[in-house]
Scaffold this motif. Sequence first.
Motif, PDB file in Angstrom:
ATOM      1  N   VAL A 117       0.807  -1.225   0.000  1.00 14.88           N
ATOM      2  CA  VAL A 117       0.000   0.000   0.000  1.00 14.88           C
ATOM      3  C   VAL A 117       0.840   1.274   0.000  1.00 14.88           C
ATOM      4  CG1 VAL A 117      -2.017  -1.166   0.952  1.00 14.88           C
ATOM      5  CG2 VAL A 117      -0.417  -0.004   2.499  1.00 14.88           C
ATOM      6  N   ASN A 118       2.138   1.164   0.269  1.00 18.80           N
ATOM      7  CA  ASN A 118       3.035   2.311   0.119  1.00 18.80           C
ATOM      8  C   ASN A 118       3.592   2.415  -1.299  1.00 18.80           C
ATOM      9  OD1 ASN A 118       3.338   3.979   2.560  1.00 18.80           O
ATOM     10  ND2 ASN A 118       3.890   2.039   3.513  1.00 18.80           N
ATOM     11  N   ASP A 119       3.320   1.429  -2.129  1.00 23.13           N
ATOM     12  CA  ASP A 119       3.701   1.448  -3.540  1.00 23.13           C
ATOM     13  C   ASP A 119       2.481   1.895  -4.348  1.00 23.13           C
ATOM     14  OD1 ASP A 119       5.588   0.400  -5.839  1.00 23.13           O
ATOM     15  OD2 ASP A 119       3.578  -0.409  -6.237  1.00 23.13           O
ATOM     16  N   PRO A 120       2.575   2.989  -5.111  1.00 23.98           N
ATOM     17  CA  PRO A 120       1.391   3.504  -5.813  1.00 23.98           C
ATOM     18  C   PRO A 120       0.702   2.505  -6.739  1.00 23.98           C
ATOM     19  CG  PRO A 120       3.156   5.117  -5.866  1.00 23.98           C
ATOM     20  CD  PRO A 120       3.738   3.862  -5.297  1.00 23.98           C
ATOM     21  N   ILE A 121       1.452   1.691  -7.458  1.00 27.97           N
ATOM     22  CA  ILE A 121       0.828   0.746  -8.389  1.00 27.97           C
ATOM     23  C   ILE A 121       0.148  -0.389  -7.629  1.00 27.97           C
ATOM     24  CG2 ILE A 121       1.272  -0.940 -10.228  1.00 27.97           C
ATOM     25  CD1 ILE A 121       3.431   1.017 -11.260  1.00 27.97           C
ATOM     26  N   CYS A 122       0.815  -0.949  -6.646  1.00 31.92           N
ATOM     27  CA  CYS A 122       0.219  -2.023  -5.859  1.00 31.92           C
ATOM     28  C   CYS A 122      -1.020  -1.512  -5.115  1.00 31.92           C
ATOM     29  CB  CYS A 122       1.247  -2.595  -4.883  1.00 31.92           C
ATOM     30  SG  CYS A 122       0.763  -4.174  -4.137  1.00 31.92           S
ATOM     31  N   ALA A 123      -0.941  -0.307  -4.572  1.00 30.85           N
ATOM     32  CA  ALA A 123      -2.092   0.294  -3.883  1.00 30.85           C
ATOM     33  C   ALA A 123      -3.254   0.505  -4.851  1.00 30.85           C
ATOM     34  CB  ALA A 123      -1.690   1.610  -3.235  1.00 30.85           C
ATOM     35  N   ALA A 124      -2.962   1.026  -6.046  1.00 29.93           N
ATOM     36  CA  ALA A 124      -4.014   1.257  -7.046  1.00 29.93           C
ATOM     37  C   ALA A 124      -4.654  -0.058  -7.468  1.00 29.93           C
ATOM     38  CB  ALA A 124      -3.448   1.993  -8.251  1.00 29.93           C
ATOM     39  N   ASN A 125      -3.855  -1.109  -7.624  1.00 26.45           N
ATOM     40  CA  ASN A 125      -4.408  -2.414  -7.981  1.00 26.45           C
ATOM     41  C   ASN A 125      -5.244  -2.992  -6.844  1.00 26.45           C
ATOM     42  OD1 ASN A 125      -3.473  -2.532 -10.633  1.00 26.45           O
ATOM     43  ND2 ASN A 125      -1.487  -3.323  -9.992  1.00 26.45           N
ATOM     44  N   THR A 126      -4.856  -2.729  -5.609  1.00 27.17           N
ATOM     45  CA  THR A 126      -5.657  -3.143  -4.453  1.00 27.17           C
ATOM     46  C   THR A 126      -7.019  -2.457  -4.509  1.00 27.17           C
ATOM     47  OG1 THR A 126      -3.715  -3.567  -3.075  1.00 27.17           O
ATOM     48  CG2 THR A 126      -5.776  -3.097  -1.920  1.00 27.17           C
ATOM     49  N   ILE A 127      -7.015  -1.162  -4.825  1.00 23.89           N
ATOM     50  CA  ILE A 127      -8.280  -0.420  -4.931  1.00 23.89           C
ATOM     51  C   ILE A 127      -9.134  -0.994  -6.054  1.00 23.89           C
ATOM     52  CG2 ILE A 127      -9.296   1.823  -5.516  1.00 23.89           C
ATOM     53  CD1 ILE A 127      -6.807   3.075  -4.085  1.00 23.89           C
ATOM     54  N   GLN A 128      -8.534  -1.283  -7.190  1.00 21.40           N
ATOM     55  CA  GLN A 128      -9.295  -1.860  -8.305  1.00 21.40           C
ATOM     56  C   GLN A 128      -9.968  -3.166  -7.876  1.00 21.40           C
ATOM     57  OE1 GLN A 128     -10.007  -0.305 -10.953  1.00 21.40           O
ATOM     58  NE2 GLN A 128      -8.315   1.071 -11.465  1.00 21.40           N
ATOM     59  N   ASN A 129      -9.225  -4.031  -7.196  1.00 20.25           N
ATOM     60  CA  ASN A 129      -9.791  -5.296  -6.726  1.00 20.25           C
ATOM     61  C   ASN A 129     -10.912  -5.067  -5.717  1.00 20.25           C
ATOM     62  OD1 ASN A 129      -7.943  -6.643  -8.311  1.00 20.25           O
ATOM     63  ND2 ASN A 129      -6.682  -7.359  -6.610  1.00 20.25           N
ATOM     64  N   TYR A 130     -10.693  -4.124  -4.809  1.00 26.10           N
ATOM     65  CA  TYR A 130     -11.698  -3.805  -3.792  1.00 26.10           C
ATOM     66  C   TYR A 130     -12.977  -3.300  -4.453  1.00 26.10           C
ATOM     67  CZ  TYR A 130     -13.461  -2.152   0.739  1.00 26.10           C
ATOM     68  OH  TYR A 130     -14.205  -1.950   1.879  1.00 26.10           O
ATOM     69  N   MET A 131     -12.834  -2.437  -5.451  1.00 25.04           N
ATOM     70  CA  MET A 131     -14.011  -1.887  -6.133  1.00 25.04           C
ATOM     71  C   MET A 131     -14.712  -2.929  -6.986  1.00 25.04           C
ATOM     72  SD  MET A 131     -14.193   0.970  -4.793  1.00 25.04           S
ATOM     73  CE  MET A 131     -13.077   1.980  -3.837  1.00 25.04           C
ATOM     74  N   THR A 132     -13.958  -3.866  -7.537  1.00 27.37           N
ATOM     75  CA  THR A 132     -14.582  -4.973  -8.267  1.00 27.37           C
ATOM     76  C   THR A 132     -15.462  -5.777  -7.317  1.00 27.37           C
ATOM     77  OG1 THR A 132     -12.785  -5.088  -9.878  1.00 27.37           O
ATOM     78  CG2 THR A 132     -14.111  -7.082  -9.598  1.00 27.37           C
ATOM     79  N   LYS A 133     -14.993  -5.948  -6.112  1.00 30.78           N
ATOM     80  CA  LYS A 133     -15.724  -6.714  -5.103  1.00 30.78           C
ATOM     81  C   LYS A 133     -16.918  -5.938  -4.529  1.00 30.78           C
ATOM     82  CE  LYS A 133     -14.755  -9.387  -0.901  1.00 30.78           C
ATOM     83  NZ  LYS A 133     -13.680  -9.851  -0.007  1.00 30.78           N
ATOM     84  N   PHE A 134     -16.732  -4.640  -4.254  1.00 29.45           N
ATOM     85  CA  PHE A 134     -17.749  -3.868  -3.533  1.00 29.45           C
ATOM     86  C   PHE A 134     -18.436  -2.774  -4.359  1.00 29.45           C
ATOM     87  CE2 PHE A 134     -15.031  -5.426  -0.032  1.00 29.45           C
ATOM     88  CZ  PHE A 134     -16.002  -6.037   0.732  1.00 29.45           C
ATOM     89  N   GLY A 135     -18.083  -2.636  -5.646  1.00 26.23           N
ATOM     90  CA  GLY A 135     -18.652  -1.565  -6.462  1.00 26.23           C
ATOM     91  C   GLY A 135     -20.169  -1.583  -6.470  1.00 26.23           C
ATOM     92  N   GLN A 136     -20.757  -0.424  -6.241  1.00 28.79           N
ATOM     93  CA  GLN A 136     -22.213  -0.286  -6.179  1.00 28.79           C
ATOM     94  C   GLN A 136     -22.600   1.178  -6.285  1.00 28.79           C
ATOM     95  OE1 GLN A 136     -23.693  -0.795  -1.958  1.00 28.79           O
ATOM     96  NE2 GLN A 136     -21.536  -1.400  -1.677  1.00 28.79           N
ATOM     97  N   ASP A 137     -23.870   1.420  -6.535  1.00 27.14           N
ATOM     98  CA  ASP A 137     -24.407   2.774  -6.605  1.00 27.14           C
ATOM     99  C   ASP A 137     -24.690   3.262  -5.191  1.00 27.14           C
ATOM    100  OD1 ASP A 137     -25.666   5.162  -7.226  1.00 27.14           O
ATOM    101  OD2 ASP A 137     -27.460   4.218  -8.061  1.00 27.14           O
TER     102      ASP A 137
END
Length: 161
Positions: free
Chosen positions: A90-110
């Motif tokens: 999470v201190n690495d910008p790319i790894c952190a951004a990919n973590t966010i992408q995965n999180y949003m894939t899992k929890f994305g909603q309106d």
Amino acid sequence: MASNKLSCTLAFGAILCLGFAVLIEAQNKPVTDVCLGCICEAISGCNQTHYCGGGVCGLFRITWAYWADGGKLTLGNDSPQSEEAFANCVNDPICAANTIQNYMTKFGQDCNGDGGVDCYDYASIHKLGGYGCKGELSYQYKNTLDQCLATFSGLDVRGSF
């Protein structure tokens, strides 16, 4: 105001550069580079110093539970079970951004009930969690997000859902 705009522009530029580095991979990811840049700006001012404190780490201020829900991504030869794996990622910008992408894939909603899933929803999910995104955002977070998105309004802020 000018210094805030410059800060946002510089931070956003850094995030876009990271986005271009993983452009091919990003085609299947829900959060746009513009949105990631604005979430970064709203949550931490895109402070890229390696930081962990108060249960959060990195320029996106990610918690251990968020990282775990995002797939426990790691850098290099780190094992997800190693003591350093969370902070290193999470201190690495790319790894952190990919973590966010995965999180949003899992929890994305309106979250805001407007009939679509876009950066405003992802920003709410990022700040309030996958189960609490319908709650109220702080004025500072929402205002910074709004200003950043307005600055880059010519770019697409909708996700790919």
